[in-house]
Design a protein around this motif. Structure first.
Motif, mmCIF file in Angstrom:
data_model
loop_
_atom_site.group_PDB
_atom_site.id
_atom_site.type_symbol
_atom_site.label_atom_id
_atom_site.label_comp_id
_atom_site.label_asym_id
_atom_site.label_seq_id
_atom_site.Cartn_x
_atom_site.Cartn_y
_atom_site.Cartn_z
ATOM 1 N N UNK A 185 1.638 7.682 -6.694
ATOM 2 C CA UNK A 185 0.810 8.856 -6.994
ATOM 3 C C UNK A 185 1.687 10.103 -6.972
ATOM 4 N N UNK A 186 1.109 11.200 -7.389
ATOM 5 C CA UNK A 186 1.872 12.446 -7.457
ATOM 6 C C UNK A 186 2.323 12.827 -6.058
ATOM 7 N N UNK A 187 3.609 12.912 -5.864
ATOM 8 C CA UNK A 187 4.141 13.211 -4.533
ATOM 9 C C UNK A 187 4.073 14.699 -4.275
ATOM 10 N N UNK A 188 3.464 15.106 -3.196
ATOM 11 C CA UNK A 188 3.372 16.537 -2.891
ATOM 12 C C UNK A 188 4.708 17.062 -2.378
ATOM 13 N N UNK A 189 4.868 18.337 -2.484
ATOM 14 C CA UNK A 189 6.045 18.977 -1.899
ATOM 15 C C UNK A 189 5.875 19.051 -0.399
ATOM 16 N N UNK B 199 14.394 3.978 1.605
ATOM 17 C CA UNK B 199 13.337 4.986 1.770
ATOM 18 C C UNK B 199 13.711 6.339 1.178
ATOM 19 N N UNK B 200 14.982 6.699 1.265
ATOM 20 C CA UNK B 200 15.363 8.019 0.782
ATOM 21 C C UNK B 200 15.083 8.166 -0.708
ATOM 22 N N UNK B 201 15.305 7.101 -1.468
ATOM 23 C CA UNK B 201 15.034 7.149 -2.903
ATOM 24 C C UNK B 201 13.568 6.906 -3.211
ATOM 25 N N UNK B 202 12.945 5.948 -2.522
ATOM 26 C CA UNK B 202 11.554 5.592 -2.850
ATOM 27 C C UNK B 202 10.560 6.671 -2.415
ATOM 28 N N UNK B 203 10.816 7.332 -1.304
ATOM 29 C CA UNK B 203 9.876 8.345 -0.832
ATOM 30 C C UNK B 203 10.071 9.683 -1.545
ATOM 31 N N UNK B 204 11.265 9.939 -2.015
ATOM 32 C CA UNK B 204 11.500 11.160 -2.763
ATOM 33 C C UNK B 204 11.244 12.410 -1.940
ATOM 34 N N UNK C 162 -2.517 15.806 1.457
ATOM 35 C CA UNK C 162 -2.865 15.465 2.834
ATOM 36 C C UNK C 162 -3.268 13.998 2.933
ATOM 37 N N UNK C 163 -4.028 13.541 1.915
ATOM 38 C CA UNK C 163 -4.482 12.159 1.934
ATOM 39 C C UNK C 163 -3.316 11.185 1.808
ATOM 40 N N UNK C 164 -2.376 11.499 0.938
ATOM 41 C CA UNK C 164 -1.207 10.634 0.766
ATOM 42 C C UNK C 164 -0.367 10.604 2.043
ATOM 43 N N UNK C 165 -0.173 11.779 2.621
ATOM 44 C CA UNK C 165 0.623 11.842 3.845
ATOM 45 C C UNK C 165 -0.032 11.047 4.959
ATOM 46 N N UNK D 267 0.827 -1.207 0.000
ATOM 47 C CA UNK D 267 0.000 0.000 0.000
ATOM 48 C C UNK D 267 0.863 1.260 0.000
ATOM 49 N N UNK D 268 1.959 1.236 0.739
ATOM 50 C CA UNK D 268 2.861 2.387 0.743
ATOM 51 C C UNK D 268 3.448 2.614 -0.646
ATOM 52 N N UNK D 269 3.809 1.536 -1.306
ATOM 53 C CA UNK D 269 4.365 1.667 -2.659
ATOM 54 C C UNK D 269 3.338 2.256 -3.615
ATOM 55 N N UNK D 270 2.078 1.822 -3.477
ATOM 56 C CA UNK D 270 1.039 2.363 -4.347
ATOM 57 C C UNK D 270 0.799 3.838 -4.076
#
Length: 859
Positions: free
Chosen positions: A21-25, A93-98, A34-37, A14-17
């Motif tokens: 999605x578009x990663x917010x700044x 995580x540093x690369x995957x979370x961006x 907010x929903x993604x976070x 689920x975290x990968x999915x």
């Protein structure tokens, strides 16, 4: 517990999915951001709760009095699964979370800490588990899975957390050692050992890099000493783990022996005295060698009976980088040091291996070592220094690689069982006859040790074997190496054996043998006999040559051989220990030779050059016994030779003659004045020679002459050139010569020299191969079963074309003429038995002899 694994994996999915999605700044306040976070934090929180709950379960299991593997199977497996997944997720995580990473970094850090906490309590539980020798197959399988799981954890946290990495491997090595009797037939050790080798190699490189880069900084007090010390400790820990597993699982290591072999070579190549090692301070180098390299020899000791390791060390075709040749040489010496303590079966595998058709080709350890030593030309030439052997009552000293090699080879030869002695003899003889100088010298030194260490009969057998071989071999560089070996072995013979040798090979019948074998090598009572026989053989040969009317180039080799024997008999060392009774015939012969022999043709004909050199050398030995007239004649002729620019060998022999002229003293007379002028002129000419070899030997000769001569007034006349005077003064005072034109004597220069030597040898071998191919492709001799057809009769006169124009004769024409001449000579030999030949017969033979001599001179 299986449900826990499913939910855990679902959270990661689920975290990968969400991350796709578009990663917010970090500052985004949109509803999507907010929903993604919130989704990420919720799933991370679920994983966090799983880690805490599992830790409580494991703590509860630890409190059990006697936990069993099977009872804790699902709990241990689930905990390992969650720990591996969490560490892997946090590592990437540093690369995957961006851009989202700053929003969840604290939560991920908490996950990592809780996973580490869970691992610690899990290790406590597993540490309490008992695995007796009668454990079930299922229990053993579970423990194998545990070891593999911790291996994966170790690979995951490598490069992330050094403390966690060390803790993981420490626990894993402990379990493998604790349950080795049960696990050795089930666990696959190859992946574990490969990982350890990788860790040792990477940490060792990093440690060397820190030591070389920060050497100056640490001296100034600003280097990262803590990082260097910590890295060195980590590297030592992994080296100890590797040694432990190699020791406990010897015979069950699988396919990882190649990695062990290469990491041993890599570690030695990174540290001094390897030439590929970076510059390090002596303290750092000694610290790393004492910390890391000390474990190599014990590790090799456990691998001596491993067929894969034997194959790697002694393989005939080793695909190794050039910087690993020197470490391989050291490894092979370690093997030879350890073999005396091994069983007979292990010795046979290394020294006299049995190669089966399915095996890859390999050599004995002796042959393989000498092949490796040939590739260490740079290390032998510089030279590279190693710690010497400790002797009682003496401090340890550093020795050159050559001395290190000879010492250990001699020790190995002394420990060889009798059944392996033929292998040693074959190897030594092959290297003495080989083209590599260092290997030939090492083989010679070891051979002399064997002769001293063995029996007198063994030494005698070796001397007779080499002597027979010398009489059969053609003249070559290997011929000289055998002579050098023989002249070192003869003094080691017992006195009765020396007497037998002189009787078997008298100088008169084997003069070529006594050219290089000095009489001083024998006991004193034999020296006079040898010298007398040598002079009795050589003097008539020289006188016979002087009596010839038609002296041609073809008659010079026999004269040269006789002069060589005389030089050996009259050498300085011989005259000091066993002076000859009478030298009058030899002095008369030398005087006559100076009237005839000229060095004017030395540059055109090699045989003239070598005769001139030997004549000058013999004259130098007899210089003090010559009459003043002959001395003036010799020096005058030598002065004339120098005007014709003779070859370098002739100039060098003249410098040796001048070096022995210091003790000449003539009474006041015109001859004394002439002698002084000639000596001054000769020294002045040779000291100004453009060749540095001749110049150096002239300086040595002048230094010796200046110390002994009573004619000190001529010394300034020898040094008319100011630059020569300055060099001669510095040479006598011992001031080293320095020049900016001389290239630096470093590893790069030596390596380039080695490449030139190898290119020359390859070209030489290619030329020999092409000549052999031509010989093989030449028409073969017809089989006697089918006689060849009769050849058409040819005209024995000069070959001509049909129109009368002459053509160049072919090889067949030369053969026809020479065959006809042989038949005629045979008939003449039959006529010589007649008692009353015609009067004109002798004159005609002399005329023919002179014409043939002229043909040889023209050719």
């Amino acid at each position: 517990m299986p449900k826990v694994c499913e939910v855990f994996d679902g959270c990661l999915t689920a975290i990968s999915e969400l991350l796709t999605q578009q990663s917010p700044t970090p500052s985004s306040q949109s509803s999507q951001g907010t929903r993604v976070k919130e989704g990420l934090i919720d799933h991370i929180q679920v994983i966090d709760e799983f880690l805490g709950s599992l830790e409580q379960c494991v703590v509860h299991a630890v409190r059990t009095d006697h936990p069993r593997v099977l009872d804790s199977h699902s709990l241990v497996a689930t905990a390992l699964h969650v720990i591996k997944g969490t560490f892997s997720h946090c590592k990437d995580s540093h690369e995957s979370y961006g851009k989202v990473f700053p929003l969840v970094s604290e939560s991920l850090s908490s996950l990592f800490k809780k996973a580490y906490s869970l691992q610690k309590v899990l290790m406590g539980l597993i540490d309490k588990l008992q695995l007796p020798s009668d454990s079930s197959e299922e229990d053993v399988t579970d423990m194998v899975a545990v070891c593999q799981g911790f291996h994966v954890i170790g690979c995951t946290v490598s490069g992330v957390d050094a403390s966690l990495l060390v803790t993981t491997w420490k626990f894993l090595a402990k379990q493998l050692t604790k349950h080795k009797e049960v696990l050795k037939n089930h666990v696959d050790m190859a992946p574990l050992v490969r990982t350890l080798c990788s860790e040792v190699g990477s940490n060792c490189k990093y440690c060397v890099e820190l030591a070389s880069k920060d050497a100056a900084d640490r001296q100034n007090g600003c280097g990262d000493q803590k990082l260097y010390t910590r890295t060195l400790k980590i590297c030592r820990f992994f080296m100890q783990c590797l040694m432990c597993l190699v020791k406990d699982y010897n015979g069950y290591l699988g396919s990882c022996i190649k990695e062990i072999f290469h990491i041993i070579l890599e570690m030695q190549s990174l540290l001094p005295p390897s030439l590929s090692a970076p510059p390090l301070s002596s303290a750092a180098a000694e610290e790393m060698k004492a910390t890391l390299l000390v474990g190599i020899e014990p590790m090799i000791q456990h691998l001596l009976d491993n067929r894969d390791f034997i194959q790697l060390v002694t393989a005939r075709n080793k695909d190794l980088p050039c910087q690993h040749n020197f470490p391989l040489c050291l490894v092979q010496l370690m093997v030879m040091d350890l073999l005396p303590k091994c069983s007979d079966e292990q010795k046979d595998q290394w020294i006299s291996p049995k190669i089966y058709p399915e095996d890859e080709p390999r050599d004995s350890i002796l042959v393989s070592f000498f092949n490796t030593l040939k590739k260490c030309y740079t290390e032998l030439t510089l030279p590279v220094y190693l710690p010497g052997v400790m002797c009682n009552g003496m401090p340890q000293r550093d020795v050159s690689l050559y001395e290190h090699v000879c010492t250990h080879l001699c020790g190995f030869a002394a420990s060889l069982p009798a059944r392996h002695f033929p292998v040693l003899e074959t190897c030594l003889l092959g290297n003495v006859l080989g083209a590599d100088l260092h290997c030939a010298l090492a083989a010679t030194d070891v051979w002399c040790f064997v002769a001293r260490y063995g029996t007198a009969e063994l030494c005698e057998q070796h001397v007779h074997l080499l002597t027979k071989l010398l009489c059969q071999l053609p003249n070559s560089c290997q011929h000289l190496q055998l002579h050098l070996l023989l002249r070192r072995l003869v003094p080691l013979m017992a006195e009765p054996h020396q007497e037998k040798f002189v009787q078997t090979y008298p100088p008169a019948q084997h003069p070529s043998l006594w050219v290089h074998l000095p009489p001083v090598a024998f006991v004193p009572k034999l020296r006079g006999k040898i010298c007398a026989e040598g002079v009795r053989y050589a003097t008539p040969v020289c006188q016979k040559w002087l009596g010839l009317r038609g002296r041609t180039l073809g008659t010079l080799p026999e004269l040269h051989l006789a002069l060589c024997v005389l030089c050996n008999m009259y050498s300085a060392s011989v005259r000091q220990t066993s002076p000859l009774q009478s030298s009058a015939p030899v002095l008369h012969t030398v005087s006559r030779l100076w009237d005839i022999v000229s060095a004017s043709g030395a540059g055109k004909h090699r045989v003239v050059e070598v005769v001139a050199v030997k004549l000058v050398e013999l004259t130098g030995y007899l210089l003090g016994q010559l009459v003043p007239e002959d001395i003036i004649k010799v020096l005058s002729r030598v002065s004339q030779w120098l005007k014709t620019s003779p070859p370098q060998s002739v100039k060098l022999s003249i410098t040796q003659l001048l070096g022995r002229a210091g003790r000449l003293s003539l009474p006041p007379s015109p001859q004394q004045t002439q002698l002084q002028e000639l000596l001054a002129h000769l020294f002045s000419t040779l000291l100004q020679d453009s060749g540095w070899v001749v110049h150096h030997h002239a300086l040595e000769a002048f230094s010796t002459f200046a110390e002994e001569t009573p004619y000190e007034s001529i010394l300034p006349k020898c040094l008319q050139n100011e630059s020569v005077k300055s060099r001669a003064t510095d040479f006598i005072k011992g001031v080293p010569f320095s020049s900016s034109d001389v290239p630096p004597w470093n590893a790069e220069t030596i390596t380039q020299q080695q490449r030139r030597i190898e290119a020359f040898q390859e070209k030489r071998l290619a030329d020999i191969s092409s000549r052999l191919e031509k010989m093989e492709s030449a028409p073969s001799v017809e089989s006697p079963e089918q006689p060849s057809a009769k050849r058409v009769k040819k005209d024995t006169g000069s070959p001509t074309l049909t129109n009368g124009n002459s053509v160049h004769p072919k090889e067949e024409d030369f053969r026809t003429v020479t065959d006809s001449l042989k038949k005629d000579i045979g008939k003449l030999e039959e006529f010589s038995t007649c008692e009353n030949p015609p009067e004109w017969y002798q004159e005609e033979l002399k005329s023919l002899h002179q014409r043939l001599g002229l043909l040889l001179e023209d050719s």
